[in-house]
Design an enzyme around this catalytic site. Sequence first.
Site, mmCIF file in Angstrom:
data_model
loop_
_atom_site.group_PDB
_atom_site.id
_atom_site.type_symbol
_atom_site.label_atom_id
_atom_site.label_comp_id
_atom_site.label_asym_id
_atom_site.label_seq_id
_atom_site.Cartn_x
_atom_site.Cartn_y
_atom_site.Cartn_z
ATOM 1 N N TYR A 153 -2.763 -3.387 -3.289
ATOM 2 C CA TYR A 153 -1.625 -2.832 -4.036
ATOM 3 C C TYR A 153 -1.095 -3.811 -5.075
ATOM 4 O O TYR A 153 -0.237 -3.448 -5.885
ATOM 5 C CB TYR A 153 -0.500 -2.425 -3.083
ATOM 6 N N LYS A 225 -8.751 -5.629 9.813
ATOM 7 C CA LYS A 225 -10.202 -5.447 9.737
ATOM 8 C C LYS A 225 -10.823 -6.843 9.548
ATOM 9 O O LYS A 225 -11.649 -7.083 8.654
ATOM 10 C CB LYS A 225 -10.491 -4.498 8.555
ATOM 11 N N ASP A 291 -10.251 0.332 12.372
ATOM 12 C CA ASP A 291 -10.924 1.626 12.577
ATOM 13 C C ASP A 291 -10.691 2.150 13.994
ATOM 14 O O ASP A 291 -10.428 3.333 14.206
ATOM 15 C CB ASP A 291 -12.420 1.538 12.250
ATOM 16 N N ASP A 315 -0.723 2.167 5.037
ATOM 17 C CA ASP A 315 -0.660 3.439 4.328
ATOM 18 C C ASP A 315 -1.402 4.514 5.135
ATOM 19 O O ASP A 315 -0.880 5.592 5.416
ATOM 20 C CB ASP A 315 -1.322 3.245 2.949
#
Length: 426
Positions: A153, A225, A291, A315
């Site tokens: 972002y 992640k 995930d 998000d």
Amino acid sequence: MSMTDYSGISLENDRLHVPHKVIIPFIEGDGVGPDIWHATVRVLNAAITAAYAQQRKIHWLEIYAGEKAKHKFDSYLPEETLAACRQYKIAIKGPLTTPVGGGMRSLNVALRQTLDLYVCLRPVRWLQGTPSPVNNPAAVDMVIFRENTEDIYAGIEFEQGSADNAKFLQLMQTHFPERFNKIRFPDSSGIGIKPISQAGTERLIRAAIKYAITHKRKSVTLVHKGNIMKFTEGAFRNWAYALASNEFAEQVYTSLQWQQTKAEQGESAANQEQAAALAKGCILIKDVIADISLQQILTRPETFDVIATMNLNGDYLSDALAAQVGGIGMAPGGNINYQTGIAIFEATHGTAPKYADLDKVNPGSLILSGEMLLRHLGWTKAADILISALNTTLRNKQLTYDLARLIPDATEVKCSEFADHIIGHM
Ligand code: NAP
């Protein structure tokens, strides 16, 4: 009562000082913004009156952003608006249209970045009577701390085919040939940069742990992640654990402690140590790969409480979780800087332009953002009255179209009527 009786919020010794007659700026928003704001402000004022009679009041001060600001001041985000947010500290806003070709990716992102509102706070819990696609929505009671200023972002991208892209790839080829060679199709690649910093991570994690302690939550789960992005998302995890043990040693128990005890003394000793720490009220700090987290919030939501994560994961998670508890029409949010005290509470959905001025959409997201605002001010009694009246309205199945279409026997009401029912139940 005249305007002179009202004053703004100030920050004194790191605490908000909130006068009983307080000025709070609002941005009405574009599209459905005016409809949901008019409904929301009536509900908030009624809850404050029900809780405190005439003792406490808000003077709502209109400030401008989006289409209305462009029309009035020829700017989508006037400097006066930013100045008012800085001066009055706490504000509330409806959704804003993202200007096309305005040199700005998103007004919301611009507001968050300019005011350095580094926490995006998204509580997600199910209110009885809201439709849900899962069997046990009551198990969803989570609070997401999404980092708001970093990650992709930051908007550092090089468009495929542009001169800057060629220059950047050249630089990589010259100085980092090994990494350059990992790019599968260099001639046709767009490039994005993902900055994640220790400073940015630490202030987010500090806020999440303090929140967990203050609100007596059970755990903080770090979602990352890091198995793939080792120096960004992996570093986030490591910095977060380090901060938790360095700054909150007496108040938390981390999965790293458990692993160390397991390695040294076996699993049963580690389990006993963890159980003892949690029994005396320590917050469990653990982590999960992004995930898998998207599966687990569905299959075992009760194991999540406070979630702390980076911008993009946050998000995805926020919207996935909102779907479990009634959709984006009911999901509130706040953007907060705990150092400056500046906070903007906001509807989390967009401007839904096809429903603009129809008095149709669900004002729940903005009303619940207002409820967050009241709690943030410390006006808990008003917030409790609001929630209780909203619960009754939902249980009575007096619902806007988005909820009514999913609930048999519901009475479909307009946006303004939904507010009337809530006020009627106070
Ligand atoms: P959107 O405005 O959120 O609308 C998408 C759909 O979500 C609507 O068609 C509607 O679904 C449902 N919805 C949204 N708000 C609702 C409400 N209050 N009550 C009930 N249902 C609601 O998303 P979009 O169409 O992608 O974006 C439109 C504009 O909003 C864009 O300019 C975008 O950049 C901007 N935006 C602003 C924000 C923000 O200011 N925070 C956030 C996201 C997007 P149904 O048609 O199924 O009823």
